[in-house]
Design a protein around this motif. Structure first.
Motif, PDB file in Angstrom:
ATOM      1  N   GLY A  55       0.786  -1.227   0.000  1.00  0.00           N
ATOM      2  CA  GLY A  55       0.000   0.000   0.000  1.00  0.00           C
ATOM      3  C   GLY A  55       0.820   1.281   0.000  1.00  0.00           C
ATOM      4  N   GLY A  56       2.133   1.157  -0.012  1.00  0.00           N
ATOM      5  CA  GLY A  56       2.989   2.343  -0.064  1.00  0.00           C
ATOM      6  C   GLY A  56       3.121   2.849  -1.493  1.00  0.00           C
ATOM      7  N   SER A  57       3.836   3.922  -1.646  1.00  0.00           N
ATOM      8  CA  SER A  57       3.974   4.499  -2.985  1.00  0.00           C
ATOM      9  C   SER A  57       5.304   4.087  -3.624  1.00  0.00           C
ATOM     10  CB  SER A  57       3.904   6.029  -2.912  1.00  0.00           C
ATOM     11  OG  SER A  57       5.082   6.562  -2.355  1.00  0.00           O
ATOM     12  N   ASP A  58       5.294   4.004  -4.932  1.00  0.00           N
ATOM     13  CA  ASP A  58       6.522   3.715  -5.677  1.00  0.00           C
ATOM     14  C   ASP A  58       7.564   4.801  -5.434  1.00  0.00           C
ATOM     15  OD1 ASP A  58       5.586   1.371  -6.875  1.00  0.00           O
ATOM     16  OD2 ASP A  58       4.725   2.446  -8.572  1.00  0.00           O
ATOM     17  N   TYR A  59       7.098   6.047  -5.404  1.00  0.00           N
ATOM     18  CA  TYR A  59       8.000   7.186  -5.219  1.00  0.00           C
ATOM     19  C   TYR A  59       8.723   7.107  -3.879  1.00  0.00           C
ATOM     20  CZ  TYR A  59       9.562  11.962  -4.457  1.00  0.00           C
ATOM     21  OH  TYR A  59      10.328  13.067  -4.175  1.00  0.00           O
ATOM     22  N   LEU A  60       7.976   6.891  -2.808  1.00  0.00           N
ATOM     23  CA  LEU A  60       8.586   6.834  -1.482  1.00  0.00           C
ATOM     24  C   LEU A  60       9.505   5.621  -1.352  1.00  0.00           C
ATOM     25  CD1 LEU A  60       8.860   8.112   1.248  1.00  0.00           C
ATOM     26  CD2 LEU A  60       6.791   6.932   1.981  1.00  0.00           C
ATOM     27  N   SER A  61       9.095   4.515  -1.895  1.00  0.00           N
ATOM     28  CA  SER A  61       9.925   3.310  -1.877  1.00  0.00           C
ATOM     29  C   SER A  61      11.248   3.558  -2.601  1.00  0.00           C
ATOM     30  CB  SER A  61       9.161   2.156  -2.533  1.00  0.00           C
ATOM     31  OG  SER A  61       9.910   0.989  -2.514  1.00  0.00           O
ATOM     32  N   ALA A  62      11.186   4.228  -3.725  1.00  0.00           N
ATOM     33  CA  ALA A  62      12.402   4.540  -4.486  1.00  0.00           C
ATOM     34  C   ALA A  62      13.305   5.487  -3.700  1.00  0.00           C
ATOM     35  CB  ALA A  62      12.042   5.149  -5.839  1.00  0.00           C
ATOM     36  N   LYS A  63      12.721   6.472  -3.014  1.00  0.00           N
ATOM     37  CA  LYS A  63      13.516   7.402  -2.198  1.00  0.00           C
ATOM     38  C   LYS A  63      14.204   6.669  -1.048  1.00  0.00           C
ATOM     39  CE  LYS A  63      12.969  11.595  -1.728  1.00  0.00           C
ATOM     40  NZ  LYS A  63      13.746  12.729  -2.231  1.00  0.00           N
ATOM     41  N   ILE A  64      13.518   5.735  -0.442  1.00  0.00           N
ATOM     42  CA  ILE A  64      14.098   4.959   0.666  1.00  0.00           C
ATOM     43  C   ILE A  64      15.253   4.110   0.144  1.00  0.00           C
ATOM     44  CG2 ILE A  64      13.639   3.095   2.308  1.00  0.00           C
ATOM     45  CD1 ILE A  64      10.725   4.238   2.462  1.00  0.00           C
ATOM     46  N   ASN A  65      15.052   3.469  -0.991  1.00  0.00           N
ATOM     47  CA  ASN A  65      16.118   2.650  -1.577  1.00  0.00           C
ATOM     48  C   ASN A  65      17.325   3.497  -1.978  1.00  0.00           C
ATOM     49  OD1 ASN A  65      14.814   0.178  -1.300  1.00  0.00           O
ATOM     50  ND2 ASN A  65      13.792   0.367  -3.269  1.00  0.00           N
ATOM     51  N   LYS A  66      17.071   4.665  -2.544  1.00  0.00           N
ATOM     52  CA  LYS A  66      18.167   5.544  -2.941  1.00  0.00           C
ATOM     53  C   LYS A  66      18.938   6.020  -1.712  1.00  0.00           C
ATOM     54  CE  LYS A  66      19.543   9.716  -5.266  1.00  0.00           C
ATOM     55  NZ  LYS A  66      19.203  10.979  -5.837  1.00  0.00           N
ATOM     56  N   ALA A  67      18.219   6.335  -0.650  1.00  0.00           N
ATOM     57  CA  ALA A  67      18.869   6.778   0.593  1.00  0.00           C
ATOM     58  C   ALA A  67      19.809   5.690   1.106  1.00  0.00           C
ATOM     59  CB  ALA A  67      17.828   7.123   1.650  1.00  0.00           C
ATOM     60  N   ARG A  68      19.343   4.453   1.099  1.00  0.00           N
ATOM     61  CA  ARG A  68      20.193   3.340   1.528  1.00  0.00           C
ATOM     62  C   ARG A  68      21.431   3.237   0.644  1.00  0.00           C
ATOM     63  NH1 ARG A  68      17.967  -1.890  -0.486  1.00  0.00           N
ATOM     64  NH2 ARG A  68      18.649  -0.764  -2.319  1.00  0.00           N
ATOM     65  N   ASP A  69      21.223   3.313  -0.657  1.00  0.00           N
ATOM     66  CA  ASP A  69      22.336   3.182  -1.594  1.00  0.00           C
ATOM     67  C   ASP A  69      23.380   4.288  -1.414  1.00  0.00           C
ATOM     68  OD1 ASP A  69      21.016   0.967  -2.575  1.00  0.00           O
ATOM     69  OD2 ASP A  69      20.255   1.984  -4.364  1.00  0.00           O
TER      70      ASP A  69
END
Length: 75
Positions: A55-69
């Motif tokens: 139920g989360g957003s693609d945008y927020l998920s991508a931002k979280i992944n980028k932050a980790r990277d």
């Protein structure tokens, strides 16, 4: 003149990287002393809550992944 141009370019790149790192720490809710394990743990918790399949957003998920990277690239 060419050396000055290259120096200014490097400074701009460093500013962008610093801004990306600061944003990444903020997104993951971590301080600047966070360890590799802290980064991974924070990422897992956030991605579980915000994954598009849950139920989360693609945008927020991508931002979280980028932050980790961004943060793991420097560890």
């Amino acid at each position: 003149h060419r050396d000055l141009h290259l120096s200014l370019r490097r400074q701009r790149q460093m500013c962008i990287r610093d801004r990306d790192k600061n944003e990444a720490f903020e997104i993951l809710g971590l301080d600047f002393n966070a360890s590799r394990d802290d980064i991974i743990t924070a990422h897992k918790k956030l991605i579980e809550k915000n994954h598009p399949d849950k139920g989360g957003s693609d945008y927020l998920s991508a931002k979280i992944n980028k932050a980790r990277d961004v943060l793991l690239k420097n560890k």
